[in-house]
Design a protein around this motif. Sequence first.
Motif, PDB file in Angstrom:
ATOM      1  N   SER A 172       0.822  -1.215   0.000  1.00  0.00           N
ATOM      2  CA  SER A 172       0.000   0.000   0.000  1.00  0.00           C
ATOM      3  C   SER A 172       0.848   1.254   0.000  1.00  0.00           C
ATOM      4  CB  SER A 172      -0.921   0.020   1.235  1.00  0.00           C
ATOM      5  OG  SER A 172      -1.780  -1.102   1.251  1.00  0.00           O
ATOM      6  N   LEU A 173       0.239   2.339  -0.478  1.00  0.00           N
ATOM      7  CA  LEU A 173       0.883   3.650  -0.480  1.00  0.00           C
ATOM      8  C   LEU A 173      -0.154   4.695  -0.083  1.00  0.00           C
ATOM      9  CD1 LEU A 173       3.442   5.094  -2.945  1.00  0.00           C
ATOM     10  CD2 LEU A 173       1.337   6.383  -2.553  1.00  0.00           C
ATOM     11  N   LEU A 174       0.250   5.614   0.779  1.00  0.00           N
ATOM     12  CA  LEU A 174      -0.621   6.681   1.256  1.00  0.00           C
ATOM     13  C   LEU A 174      -0.066   8.005   0.757  1.00  0.00           C
ATOM     14  CD1 LEU A 174      -3.105   7.205   3.129  1.00  0.00           C
ATOM     15  CD2 LEU A 174      -1.460   7.568   4.986  1.00  0.00           C
ATOM     16  N   MET A 175      -0.925   8.826   0.139  1.00  0.00           N
ATOM     17  CA  MET A 175      -0.471  10.088  -0.450  1.00  0.00           C
ATOM     18  C   MET A 175      -1.533  11.167  -0.277  1.00  0.00           C
ATOM     19  SD  MET A 175      -0.763   8.892  -4.429  1.00  0.00           S
ATOM     20  CE  MET A 175      -1.876   7.513  -4.738  1.00  0.00           C
ATOM     21  N   THR A 176      -1.145  12.392  -0.547  1.00  0.00           N
ATOM     22  CA  THR A 176      -2.097  13.490  -0.458  1.00  0.00           C
ATOM     23  C   THR A 176      -3.095  13.416  -1.610  1.00  0.00           C
ATOM     24  OG1 THR A 176      -0.641  14.966  -1.698  1.00  0.00           O
ATOM     25  CG2 THR A 176      -0.438  14.990   0.711  1.00  0.00           C
ATOM     26  N   HIS A 177      -4.244  14.004  -1.380  1.00  0.00           N
ATOM     27  CA  HIS A 177      -5.306  14.039  -2.393  1.00  0.00           C
ATOM     28  C   HIS A 177      -5.220  15.341  -3.173  1.00  0.00           C
ATOM     29  CE1 HIS A 177      -9.449  15.047  -3.754  1.00  0.00           C
ATOM     30  NE2 HIS A 177      -9.452  13.778  -4.115  1.00  0.00           N
ATOM     31  N   LEU A 178      -5.366  15.252  -4.484  1.00  0.00           N
ATOM     32  CA  LEU A 178      -5.344  16.430  -5.342  1.00  0.00           C
ATOM     33  C   LEU A 178      -6.748  16.742  -5.842  1.00  0.00           C
ATOM     34  CD1 LEU A 178      -2.176  15.631  -7.493  1.00  0.00           C
ATOM     35  CD2 LEU A 178      -2.321  17.079  -5.462  1.00  0.00           C
ATOM     36  N   ALA A 179      -7.068  18.014  -5.931  1.00  0.00           N
ATOM     37  CA  ALA A 179      -8.372  18.429  -6.439  1.00  0.00           C
ATOM     38  C   ALA A 179      -8.467  18.146  -7.932  1.00  0.00           C
ATOM     39  CB  ALA A 179      -8.580  19.919  -6.174  1.00  0.00           C
ATOM     40  N   GLY A 180      -9.696  18.129  -8.447  1.00  0.00           N
ATOM     41  CA  GLY A 180      -9.909  17.938  -9.875  1.00  0.00           C
ATOM     42  C   GLY A 180     -10.309  16.519 -10.209  1.00  0.00           C
ATOM     43  N   ARG A 181     -10.500  16.272 -11.496  1.00  0.00           N
ATOM     44  CA  ARG A 181     -10.899  14.943 -11.957  1.00  0.00           C
ATOM     45  C   ARG A 181     -10.433  14.734 -13.393  1.00  0.00           C
ATOM     46  NH1 ARG A 181     -14.930  15.487 -15.607  1.00  0.00           N
ATOM     47  NH2 ARG A 181     -16.291  17.323 -15.515  1.00  0.00           N
ATOM     48  N   PRO A 182     -10.296  13.477 -13.815  1.00  0.00           N
ATOM     49  CA  PRO A 182      -9.993  13.228 -15.232  1.00  0.00           C
ATOM     50  C   PRO A 182     -11.165  13.659 -16.098  1.00  0.00           C
ATOM     51  CG  PRO A 182      -9.539  11.285 -13.883  1.00  0.00           C
ATOM     52  CD  PRO A 182     -10.311  12.232 -13.022  1.00  0.00           C
ATOM     53  N   VAL A 183     -10.867  14.165 -17.274  1.00  0.00           N
ATOM     54  CA  VAL A 183     -11.906  14.557 -18.226  1.00  0.00           C
ATOM     55  C   VAL A 183     -11.733  13.688 -19.474  1.00  0.00           C
ATOM     56  CG1 VAL A 183     -12.908  16.427 -19.579  1.00  0.00           C
ATOM     57  CG2 VAL A 183     -11.924  16.910 -17.327  1.00  0.00           C
ATOM     58  N   GLY A 205      -6.644   9.708 -18.471  1.00  0.00           N
ATOM     59  CA  GLY A 205      -7.139   9.069 -17.259  1.00  0.00           C
ATOM     60  C   GLY A 205      -6.293   9.332 -16.038  1.00  0.00           C
ATOM     61  N   ASN A 206      -5.051   9.774 -16.239  1.00  0.00           N
ATOM     62  CA  ASN A 206      -4.145  10.035 -15.115  1.00  0.00           C
ATOM     63  C   ASN A 206      -3.846  11.523 -14.936  1.00  0.00           C
ATOM     64  OD1 ASN A 206      -3.828   7.380 -14.242  1.00  0.00           O
ATOM     65  ND2 ASN A 206      -2.218   6.967 -15.740  1.00  0.00           N
ATOM     66  N   VAL A 207      -4.646  12.364 -15.578  1.00  0.00           N
ATOM     67  CA  VAL A 207      -4.471  13.809 -15.458  1.00  0.00           C
ATOM     68  C   VAL A 207      -5.756  14.406 -14.894  1.00  0.00           C
ATOM     69  CG1 VAL A 207      -4.016  15.956 -16.692  1.00  0.00           C
ATOM     70  CG2 VAL A 207      -2.844  13.846 -17.383  1.00  0.00           C
ATOM     71  N   LEU A 208      -5.623  15.223 -13.858  1.00  0.00           N
ATOM     72  CA  LEU A 208      -6.774  15.849 -13.219  1.00  0.00           C
ATOM     73  C   LEU A 208      -6.908  17.289 -13.696  1.00  0.00           C
ATOM     74  CD1 LEU A 208      -6.127  14.618  -9.552  1.00  0.00           C
ATOM     75  CD2 LEU A 208      -7.318  13.421 -11.405  1.00  0.00           C
ATOM     76  N   PHE A 209      -8.121  17.670 -14.047  1.00  0.00           N
ATOM     77  CA  PHE A 209      -8.421  19.037 -14.464  1.00  0.00           C
ATOM     78  C   PHE A 209      -9.356  19.695 -13.450  1.00  0.00           C
ATOM     79  CE2 PHE A 209      -6.947  17.501 -18.542  1.00  0.00           C
ATOM     80  CZ  PHE A 209      -6.424  18.625 -19.165  1.00  0.00           C
ATOM     81  N   ASP A 210      -9.378  21.010 -13.463  1.00  0.00           N
ATOM     82  CA  ASP A 210     -10.392  21.750 -12.713  1.00  0.00           C
ATOM     83  C   ASP A 210     -11.761  21.173 -13.046  1.00  0.00           C
ATOM     84  OD1 ASP A 210      -9.012  23.617 -11.234  1.00  0.00           O
ATOM     85  OD2 ASP A 210      -9.002  25.125 -12.815  1.00  0.00           O
ATOM     86  N   ARG A 234     -13.796  28.844 -18.136  1.00  0.00           N
ATOM     87  CA  ARG A 234     -14.209  28.882 -19.538  1.00  0.00           C
ATOM     88  C   ARG A 234     -13.471  27.749 -20.242  1.00  0.00           C
ATOM     89  NH1 ARG A 234     -10.352  32.351 -18.342  1.00  0.00           N
ATOM     90  NH2 ARG A 234      -8.567  32.653 -19.714  1.00  0.00           N
ATOM     91  N   PRO A 235     -13.992  27.248 -21.349  1.00  0.00           N
ATOM     92  CA  PRO A 235     -13.347  26.111 -22.026  1.00  0.00           C
ATOM     93  C   PRO A 235     -11.865  26.327 -22.296  1.00  0.00           C
ATOM     94  CG  PRO A 235     -15.498  26.541 -22.981  1.00  0.00           C
ATOM     95  CD  PRO A 235     -15.227  27.664 -22.020  1.00  0.00           C
ATOM     96  N   ALA A 236     -11.517  27.555 -22.704  1.00  0.00           N
ATOM     97  CA  ALA A 236     -10.114  27.829 -23.030  1.00  0.00           C
ATOM     98  C   ALA A 236      -9.254  27.936 -21.782  1.00  0.00           C
ATOM     99  CB  ALA A 236     -10.018  29.122 -23.841  1.00  0.00           C
ATOM    100  N   GLY A 237      -9.892  27.950 -20.611  1.00  0.00           N
ATOM    101  CA  GLY A 237      -9.138  28.090 -19.368  1.00  0.00           C
ATOM    102  C   GLY A 237      -8.891  26.771 -18.670  1.00  0.00           C
ATOM    103  N   ALA A 238      -8.999  25.648 -19.394  1.00  0.00           N
ATOM    104  CA  ALA A 238      -8.764  24.331 -18.801  1.00  0.00           C
ATOM    105  C   ALA A 238      -7.408  24.307 -18.099  1.00  0.00           C
ATOM    106  CB  ALA A 238      -8.827  23.260 -19.882  1.00  0.00           C
ATOM    107  N   ARG A 239      -7.416  23.878 -16.838  1.00  0.00           N
ATOM    108  CA  ARG A 239      -6.184  23.904 -16.036  1.00  0.00           C
ATOM    109  C   ARG A 239      -5.980  22.552 -15.369  1.00  0.00           C
ATOM    110  NH1 ARG A 239      -4.510  25.052 -10.722  1.00  0.00           N
ATOM    111  NH2 ARG A 239      -6.673  25.142 -10.011  1.00  0.00           N
TER     112      ARG A 239
END
Length: 317
Positions: A106-117, A195-200, A205-210
């Motif tokens: 097992s590995l324990l890590m911090t949680h990052l905001a966002g979700r895969p799109v 699938g391994n990248v989290l976005f806002d 706005r669409p062009a502001g995807a971060r």
Amino acid sequence: MTDHDEATAVRPLTLAWVSRHLEAGERIVKTEALHGGITAEMRRLTIAAQDGSTRDLVLRTFVDVEHADDWLNREADALTLLTGTGVPAPGLVAVDPAAAYCEYPSLLMTHLAGRPVLDDEGLETRVPVLARQLLAIHAVRPAERPREYVTLTTADTVVTPKGADAAAWAAAIDVIRAPAPRYEGRFLHRDFQPGNVLFDVLPPRPAGARITGVVDWAAASWGPADLDVAHCSTILALLHGPAWGLRFPEAYEEAGGVLAAAASERLYWRVRDGLACSEEVQQVAQPWREAGRTDLTMRTVEERLDAYVTALMDALG
């Protein structure tokens, strides 16, 4: 615990291990299963402090997975390496690669905001953002190199899809019979894809995807930038259509990335990754359907893979 569902409950030994790595007075108040992983169980743990504040951690557990200790050691090393680099990766809290304390590695890590799109909508704005993020990963210069990349696919293990262009696939298989081209090494993610990248969750706005995070560093390696670019290209082709697989290398170069100079070398890496996906189409596509892309049936994904490999051979072969 507020959630006792079997899929979300943390096993007793693992629970005790996690608790030992919390701050004084903290306790786990909720667990939630995270979907989308292929080889590991993922859970979000909500941690409450005595003052009522909460924070989230992520628990990654490999159950009956061969070489789990190697994967977790590599991920822990990568997360440590990436601290302070500007690459938005989780922070390492603790790791038990040999299951010395937990039921399973097992590995324990911090949680990052966002979700895969994974939706088609807005893809034209996300692709350049993905390319810039991958370039930033390749710009990391570790003091100690991770181990060399590994590719397991051979000419004999490729699974040609039913109804595929037999001539194109035979030619593609011949490409990977040759030795790998020489390359200038870079720090690789080795599974960089949507699938391994989290976005806002709600970009302004669409062009502001971060991008808010890049996860799953268990295969971090040293190798050619072409290999990471090829993998993301293949996944984009399967998710969104072959044209997007062909577009991603262009976006990477537009962002300032440098790929192999010779067309034959570029073809080698892109074909190698496309053929590698032929062996695991079902494993790759199932999490996408679970995430809502029910249109991505096994047949649809196979047809897109065939069209992508054929397009590669037409464009670069």
